[in-house]
Design an enzyme around this catalytic site. Structure first.
Site, mmCIF file in Angstrom:
data_model
loop_
_atom_site.group_PDB
_atom_site.id
_atom_site.type_symbol
_atom_site.label_atom_id
_atom_site.label_comp_id
_atom_site.label_asym_id
_atom_site.label_seq_id
_atom_site.Cartn_x
_atom_site.Cartn_y
_atom_site.Cartn_z
ATOM 1 N NE ARG A 101 -18.762 -25.807 -38.197
ATOM 2 C CZ ARG A 101 -18.522 -26.417 -38.999
ATOM 3 N NH1 ARG A 101 -19.482 -26.827 -40.331
ATOM 4 N NH2 ARG A 101 -17.944 -27.388 -38.716
ATOM 5 C CG HIS A 128 -12.639 -25.823 -37.562
ATOM 6 N ND1 HIS A 128 -12.771 -26.292 -36.612
ATOM 7 C CD2 HIS A 128 -12.847 -26.684 -39.040
ATOM 8 C CE1 HIS A 128 -14.043 -26.942 -36.865
ATOM 9 N NE2 HIS A 128 -13.515 -27.626 -38.342
ATOM 10 C CD GLN A 131 -10.637 -31.159 -38.860
ATOM 11 O OE1 GLN A 131 -12.003 -31.109 -39.063
ATOM 12 N NE2 GLN A 131 -10.335 -32.478 -39.071
ATOM 13 C CG ASP A 227 -10.546 -25.958 -45.509
ATOM 14 O OD1 ASP A 227 -11.304 -26.660 -45.976
ATOM 15 O OD2 ASP A 227 -10.831 -24.748 -44.925
ATOM 16 C CB CYS A 267 -10.767 -29.819 -42.301
ATOM 17 S SG CYS A 267 -11.024 -29.084 -43.293
ATOM 18 N NE ARG A 295 -13.757 -32.070 -35.281
ATOM 19 C CZ ARG A 295 -14.170 -31.113 -36.053
ATOM 20 N NH1 ARG A 295 -13.982 -31.308 -37.370
ATOM 21 N NH2 ARG A 295 -15.374 -30.531 -35.587
HETATM 22 N N1 CP Z 1 -13.833 -30.863 -41.074
HETATM 23 C C1 CP Z 1 -15.418 -30.174 -40.601
HETATM 24 O O1 CP Z 1 -15.552 -29.353 -39.429
HETATM 25 O O2 CP Z 1 -16.256 -30.714 -41.361
HETATM 26 P P1 CP Z 1 -18.265 -31.028 -40.930
HETATM 27 O O3 CP Z 1 -18.162 -29.029 -41.301
HETATM 28 O O4 CP Z 1 -19.228 -31.891 -40.672
HETATM 29 O O5 CP Z 1 -18.707 -30.240 -39.509
HETATM 30 N N1 NVA Z 2 -12.131 -23.395 -44.435
HETATM 31 C C1 NVA Z 2 -13.497 -24.293 -44.108
HETATM 32 C C2 NVA Z 2 -13.522 -25.225 -42.941
HETATM 33 C C3 NVA Z 2 -15.164 -26.182 -43.142
HETATM 34 C C4 NVA Z 2 -14.478 -27.417 -42.071
HETATM 35 C C5 NVA Z 2 -15.035 -23.665 -43.277
HETATM 36 O O1 NVA Z 2 -14.779 -22.970 -43.407
HETATM 37 O O2 NVA Z 2 -15.749 -23.606 -45.054
#
Ligand code: CP
Ligand code: NVA
Length: 314
Positions: A101, A128, A131, A227, A267, A295
């Site tokens: 990430r 993402h 997701q 989101d 998400c 997930r």
């Molecule tokens: N939806 C998602 O990716 O959650 P986290 O940021 O908690 O991993």
């Molecule tokens: N769009 C959000 C998704 C979190 C899972 C972010 O990037 O923070």
């Protein structure tokens, strides 16, 4: 060849279906695939916070017979400036896959170039994709199978320029869905992603529509997604963003305009009273907890698939 999953269209439509079918099967029996038996190590690296991704990848790798190494990049030499390429070369000689990430998409592309093992995008600023696999699997499960996805209208309202919007466009188009994005004019998806999604939609029987009108976006939709309005990294713009997105909130009115029996996904983490109301998030049309569970199953299916389709040379 090594297969990576850096953006949604790194899988073809047929490959995406295989992974989704496997995800549904793995929900029924968690231990049908053991690609990391040994146990082999899998590096799971975070440059940004996470709850779901961290837990689902760590649990998933363990259930696949492997050993998850959850690494906070700030506590590693990456946090002191060791290059992505050098990190990739070192990790790739020891672990069997790398999950990351991070911020820019170009960083995970560089990791994939030098790792020599499958690299999985666990969220970047642009995409993402894990997701969306979970979301599609949850929708398929709730509707009776992966073959139910094609032809559904999937609407995303909110920040159209963020990672979730981009991944819904690509992943939804691959699944043959009619993907709509409703967002303010200055928070529209990247035009290159919209073009790619339109091409994929045309190939697979779906369509893509981008609009500034919340009502046009949600009218008749089978699935409504949203989101946070403030993604990780956008915190300094919180004030101006809240004002820009209010009319894109998912609430009872959104559901009245949607198709009968429409389902709501998010998400998570959700900011109740901002992008979605508590009534809708906790209401009977919400499938967000099934989505969060997926997930685990979807990422396990993905990792098993990537390992089966990669030849790692050591
Ligand atoms: N939806 C998602 O990716 O959650 P986290 O940021 O908690 O991993
Ligand atoms: N769009 C959000 C998704 C979190 C899972 C972010 O990037 O923070």
């Amino acid at each position: 060849m090594i297969r990576h999953f850096l953006r949604d269209d790194d899988l073809t439509a047929a490959e995406q279906r295989e992974v989704l079918e496997l995800a549904l099967a793995m929900r029924k029996d968690r231990f049908i695939k053991r690609p990391f038996e040994g146990p082999q190590g899998v590096a799971i690296i975070f440059d940004k916070p996470s709850t779901r991704t961290r837990v689902s990848f760590a649990t998933g790798v363990a259930e696949l017979g492997g050993y998850p190494l959850v690494i906070d990049s700030q506590g590693s030499q990456m946090g002191r400036g060791e290059s992505v390429a050098d990190t990739a070369r070192v990790l790739g000689r020891q672990v069997s896959a790398i999950v990351w990430r991070t911020f820019g998409q170009e960083k995970i592309e560089e990791m994939a170039e030098y790792a020599g093992v499958p690299v999985v995008n666990a969220l970047t600023d642009e995409f993402h994709p894990c997701q969306i696999l979970a979301d599609l699997a949850a929708i398929a499960d709730a509707r009776g199978g992966v073959d139910k996805l094609a032809g559904l209208t999937l609407t995303y309202v909110g920040d159209g320029a963020n990672n979730m919007a981009h991944s819904y466009l690509l992943g939804g188009a691959l699944a043959g869905m009619h993907v709509r994005v409703g967002a303010p004019a200055d928070y529209m998806p990247d035009e290159r992603v919209v073009l790619d999604a339109k091409r994929l939609a045309a190939e697979h029987g779906g369509s893509v529509q981008v609009t500034t009108d919340h009502d046009d976006a949600v009218r008749g939709a089978d699935i409504i997604a949203t989101d946070t309005w403030i993604s990780m990294g956008d915190e300094e713009q919180a004030g101006e963003r809240h004002g820009r997105f209010e009319q894109y909130q998912v609430n009872e009115r959104s559901l009245e305009l949607a198709a009968p029996g429409a389902q709501v996904i998010h998400c998570l983490p959700a900011y109740r009273g901002k992008e979605i109301t508590t009534e809708v998030l906790d209401g009977p049309q919400s499938i967000v907890w099934l989505e969060a569970e997926y997930r685990l199953h979807a990422q396990k299916a993905l990792l098993a698939w990537l390992m089966e389709h990669s030849e790692i040379e050591r």
